[in-house]
Design an enzyme around this catalytic site. Structure first.
Site, PDB file in Angstrom:
ATOM      1  N   SER A 285      -8.469   1.146  -4.866  1.00  0.00           N
ATOM      2  CA  SER A 285      -7.114   1.712  -4.800  1.00  0.00           C
ATOM      3  C   SER A 285      -6.119   0.611  -5.129  1.00  0.00           C
ATOM      4  O   SER A 285      -6.472  -0.569  -5.130  1.00  0.00           O
ATOM      5  CB  SER A 285      -6.825   2.232  -3.392  1.00  0.00           C
ATOM      6  OG  SER A 285      -6.453   1.162  -2.537  1.00  0.00           O
ATOM      7  N   ASP A 286      -4.893   0.974  -5.425  1.00  0.00           N
ATOM      8  CA  ASP A 286      -3.881  -0.079  -5.500  1.00  0.00           C
ATOM      9  C   ASP A 286      -3.451  -0.398  -4.058  1.00  0.00           C
ATOM     10  O   ASP A 286      -3.807   0.293  -3.107  1.00  0.00           O
ATOM     11  CB  ASP A 286      -2.695   0.323  -6.391  1.00  0.00           C
ATOM     12  CG  ASP A 286      -1.969  -0.918  -6.914  1.00  0.00           C
ATOM     13  OD1 ASP A 286      -2.188  -2.020  -6.372  1.00  0.00           O
ATOM     14  OD2 ASP A 286      -1.182  -0.799  -7.862  1.00  0.00           O
ATOM     15  N   TRP A 287      -2.689  -1.445  -3.925  1.00  0.00           N
ATOM     16  CA  TRP A 287      -2.328  -1.980  -2.591  1.00  0.00           C
ATOM     17  C   TRP A 287      -1.675  -0.886  -1.730  1.00  0.00           C
ATOM     18  O   TRP A 287      -0.546  -0.471  -2.002  1.00  0.00           O
ATOM     19  CB  TRP A 287      -1.376  -3.152  -2.784  1.00  0.00           C
ATOM     20  CG  TRP A 287      -0.911  -3.799  -1.516  1.00  0.00           C
ATOM     21  CD1 TRP A 287      -0.036  -3.274  -0.606  1.00  0.00           C
ATOM     22  CD2 TRP A 287      -1.289  -5.078  -1.027  1.00  0.00           C
ATOM     23  NE1 TRP A 287       0.156  -4.146   0.418  1.00  0.00           N
ATOM     24  CE2 TRP A 287      -0.597  -5.274   0.190  1.00  0.00           C
ATOM     25  CE3 TRP A 287      -2.138  -6.087  -1.479  1.00  0.00           C
ATOM     26  CZ2 TRP A 287      -0.731  -6.435   0.946  1.00  0.00           C
ATOM     27  CZ3 TRP A 287      -2.260  -7.245  -0.727  1.00  0.00           C
ATOM     28  CH2 TRP A 287      -1.569  -7.410   0.474  1.00  0.00           C
ATOM     29  N   GLY A 288      -2.416  -0.458  -0.725  1.00  0.00           N
ATOM     30  CA  GLY A 288      -1.850   0.529   0.201  1.00  0.00           C
ATOM     31  C   GLY A 288      -1.632   1.907  -0.411  1.00  0.00           C
ATOM     32  O   GLY A 288      -0.985   2.769   0.202  1.00  0.00           O
ATOM     33  N   SER A 289      -2.158   2.149  -1.603  1.00  0.00           N
ATOM     34  CA  SER A 289      -1.801   3.399  -2.297  1.00  0.00           C
ATOM     35  C   SER A 289      -2.450   4.631  -1.658  1.00  0.00           C
ATOM     36  O   SER A 289      -1.977   5.746  -1.874  1.00  0.00           O
ATOM     37  CB  SER A 289      -2.136   3.325  -3.788  1.00  0.00           C
ATOM     38  OG  SER A 289      -3.529   3.309  -3.990  1.00  0.00           O
TER      39      SER A 289
END
Ligand code: BGC
Length: 754
Positions: A285-289
């Protein structure tokens, strides 16, 4: 410990250092998976940011303590932002020696344009159109980061973007899917090489899947709404090229795509990526996405977000902490099938085997190598080479450039002229501040001329940083007078203006693309006393420099070129390197024209009907033309294109067609030209762009030399994703164009039959 030993013997006996065959790799992954508890499996899908000073004592309370406890109990599969052999060894030791199964961590990091020795920002490198130089630059980045304990980069970013307002254009390869695909391939090959078990190669990550570069209004993280044709014909190709290069991982994206966040988008991750493209790497995932799907209004809480993400095919959770928290519960409740967990974990373990981490989890942890590789002479030479090749000569009227090596009085002016930080560009987390060679330092190496330097104006107020907002100076005009004085009675004024290093990158969207702050004012004030100006631009995106284009005789686009910036710029200004770069992105005249790109559609009303009739596709206050077109870039040499010959005027759709022409260097300088081939498919089941880049070559010619250049047009050149939802060639009439930019000079027609 005993169990771990048994596993080691059973699993790794025959692994050796060579690449294992797919079957034996799958067997190894399967047998390890069989030994894992559900919790341990979920742990592999969990990625944490570097969370404490890992060389110091482990934390005993707070969030970091929690994460530390997770690491110890095998609930972390990967970490990011842990770097340096000492730190990496420490976390790897916990994973390998203190957890039940001893599964090593993958260590991720944003190695975007180099690690310590910085290459040009990716958009700049794209301007080189030189795949070997780009590959080499990624190879250097891989070698330095691998020497520092890292084995996975979150690069390349392969998002196509047509919007210079979006700060992340600096991280990509520009606006074109064909050029973007060639570069995606080169970068993945550069990072990964052909053998990931080697200690100087690292896994790459194609990001951000998908559509992130089409954020509405160029505002970062904003909504994306695009149709099937744009997705398949424009956005997807570089991702597919990355897969062709065997990219080991994908990252999804912050944006929603057509109403569904990319992170929870099973059309993207399951249907297209894992099914249609048969991709067997994993998606992080992207950061915290995953957690951000709550803000998107797509999940009501973290638990639902975890369920949506894992069902949609996001295999690893970067920094949302929701997999480790909720997946077990979700499986118990029947909301997530354990088969999906097994599939995700297999993908992750496979990469760990491929990297050779089970053979030697400390293979990236060698202090001697760390000291020898980082910042080496060879690495600096490689980034200097690509830096020179990335410079684009936008305009060269008169004969200011190349500079004579002696007898000149030169004034060097501008807030970026002596700056050693901005040229490093954005996204250089491991880079040390103020380590670029400045333009001042680069020019000082040519000692035959008299050089004076004045800053003119400050560009920013206070410190510019990656994390916090920076203020632009719009009031302090203190240095302008001195700069104007310095410019008087000089043969040449070199002005270095543009954007500060962190003015592009993530969350750096702009609504104006003018030179920021007081720089235009400075430029005009200097111009009033001396018109012999060479404007050197240092920036991370296209700028609307209309006044400069109209008035300043010579303009050099020097981007943010990394560690060797000043040396590269000086070599180009003095003609020791004849510029050969070409723009990978259209420069607009006005922000109001955005999105502006060369491969636009014709519309139903493409031309001016004349007689002041207004009903055609245009603006009433600006032309449709760009300031500088895609593919534009000059040389000190001049090139003449002539004699376009096609092998046939009609071909079958499985045939190839030869296209040849003559390129002549009509100048006294030896130089390189990137010759470009575009096509137009006149009628399509989905309307086709007025021009599409389909091939290019770099041709080097001595003064007065000519060469016949040949391209082959094939099925791959002509096909597109049609209304049948297939890649196919549609028979009909085509045009082929040849030239040194998207404003091509030669053109011919041909047709394709069944
Ligand atoms: C960016 C990614 C990056 C990640 C990890 C995010 O903010 O969008 O491109 O890889 O952070 O640093």
């Amino acid at each position: 410990m005993k169990l771990k030993l048994i596993i080691c013997v059973g699993l790794f006996l025959n692994l050796g250092n060579s690449q294992v065959s797919k079957n034996s790799l799958d067997q190894k992954v399967d047998s390890l998976l069989n030994l894992m508890t559900l919790q341990e499996k979920i742990g592999q899908m969990n990625q944490y940011n570097g969370f404490w000073n890992v060389t110091g004592p482990a934390p005993t309370n707070g969030d970091a303590a929690n994460k530390y406890a997770h690491l110890k109990s095998g609930l972390v599969g990967s970490m990011l932002n842990v770097r340096g052999v000492a730190e990496v060894r420490k976390v790897q030791k916990i994973a390998v020696e203190e957890t039940r199964l001893g599964i090593p961590l993958i260590i991720g990091f944003d190695v975007i344009h180099g690690y310590k020795t910085l290459s040009p920002i990716p958009l700049a490198e794209a301007a080189s159109w030189d795949m070997e130089a780009i590959r080499k630059s990624a190879e250097v980045a891989a070698a330095e980061s691998a020497a520092s304990g890292i084995n996975w980069t979150f690069a390349p970013m392969v998002d196509i973007s047509r919007d210079a307002r979006w700060g992340r254009v600096m991280e990509g390869a520009g606006e074109d899917p064909y050029l973007g695909s060639r570069i995606a391939y080169a970068r993945v090959k550069g990072f990964q090489g052909d053998d990931l078990t080697l200690p100087h190669t690292i896994a790459a990550c194609a990001k951000h899947f998908a559509g992130y570069g089409f954020s509405e209004s160029g505002r970062d993280y904003n909504t994306v709404d695009v149709g099937t044709s744009t997705l398949y014909n424009t956005i997807f190709p570089p991702f597919q090229a990355a897969i062709k290069a065997d990219v080991k991982t994908f990252m999804n994206a912050f944006n929603e795509l057509n109403g569904i966040p990319a992170t929870g988008n099973s059309f993207l991750q399951r249907d297209v990526l894992k099914k249609e493209w048969n991709y067997n790497g994993f998606v992080v995932s992207d950061w915290g996405s995953i957690g951000e799907m709550i803000n998107h209004g797509y999940a009501k809480d973290g638990k639902q977000a975890a369920s949506i993400a894992v069902n949609a095919g996001s295999d690893m959770d970067m920094e949302s902490y929701v997999y480790v928290k909720y997946l077990e519960e979700l499986i118990d409740e029947g909301k997530v099938d354990v088969k999906l967990i097994n599939d995700a974990v297999k993908r992750i373990l496979r990469l760990k085997f491929e990297l050779g981490l089970f053979d030697d989890p400390y293979k990236y942890c060698n202090e001697e190598r760390e000291n020898a590789v980082i910042g080496s002479k060879e690495n600096n030479e490689a980034v200097l080479d690509v830096a020179k090749k990335s410079i684009v000569l936008l305009k060269n009227k008169g004969s200011l450039l190349p500079l004579k090596k002696s007898g000149l009085k030169i004034a060097l002016i501008g807030p970026l002229a002596a700056d050693k930080n901005s040229p490093l560009g954005s996204w250089r987390i491991a880079g040390d501040d103020n380590t670029a060679v400045s333009v001042l330092e680069g020019l000082q190496k040519y000692s035959g001329n008299i050089l004076t330097h004045q800053k003119g104006v400050e560009l920013t107020i206070g410190k510019n940083a990656f994390i916090t907002e920076t203020k632009i100076n719009t009031t302090n005009r203190k240095g302008i007078k001195e700069a104007v004085e310095a410019a008087k009675n000089k043969d040449v004024v070199v002005m270095v203006l543009g954007e500060y290093g962190f003015q592009t990158g993530e969350a750096r969207s702009r609504t104006s693309l003018d030179l920021p702050g007081l720089q235009d004012e400075l430029l005009k004030a200097v111009y009033a006393v001396n018109k012999n100006i060479v404007l050197v631009l240092m920036n991370g995106r296209p700028l609307t420099i209309n006044w400069a284009n109209e008035n300043i005789p010579t303009i050099v686009e020097a981007w943010h070129l990394g560690t060797q910036s000043g040396n590269a710029i000086a070599e180009v200004l003095y003609g020791d390197y004849n510029p050969s770069g070409k723009l990978p992105m259209t420069f607009p005249k006005s922000v109001g024209q955005i999105p502006i790109y060369y491969n636009y559609k014709n519309t139903g009303r493409p031309t001016n009907p004349g007689n002041d009739i207004v009903f055609w596709s245009h603006y009433s206050d600006e032309s449709n033309e760009p300031l500088y077109p895609f593919g534009h870039g000059m040389s000190y040499a001049n090139f003449e294109y002539s004699n376009l010959i096609l092998g046939a005027t009609s071909i079958k759709n499985i045939d190839t067609l030869t296209v040849s022409f003559t390129l002549k260097n009509t100048s006294k300088y030896e130089g390189k030209e990137v010759v470009q081939l575009y096509i137009r498919d006149l009628v399509g089941s989905v309307t086709r762009p007025v021009k599409e880049l389909k091939d290019f070559k770099m041709v080097n010619l001595k003064p007065n030399e000519s060469q016949e250049v040949t391209f082959e047009i094939s099925k791959e050149t002509l096909q597109f994703y049609t209304a049948n939802n297939k890649w196919e060639v549609e028979p009909g009439d085509f045009k082929v164009f040849i030239g040194g930019s998207s404003k091509t000079t030669l053109e011919a027609d041909f047709s394709v039959t069944e």
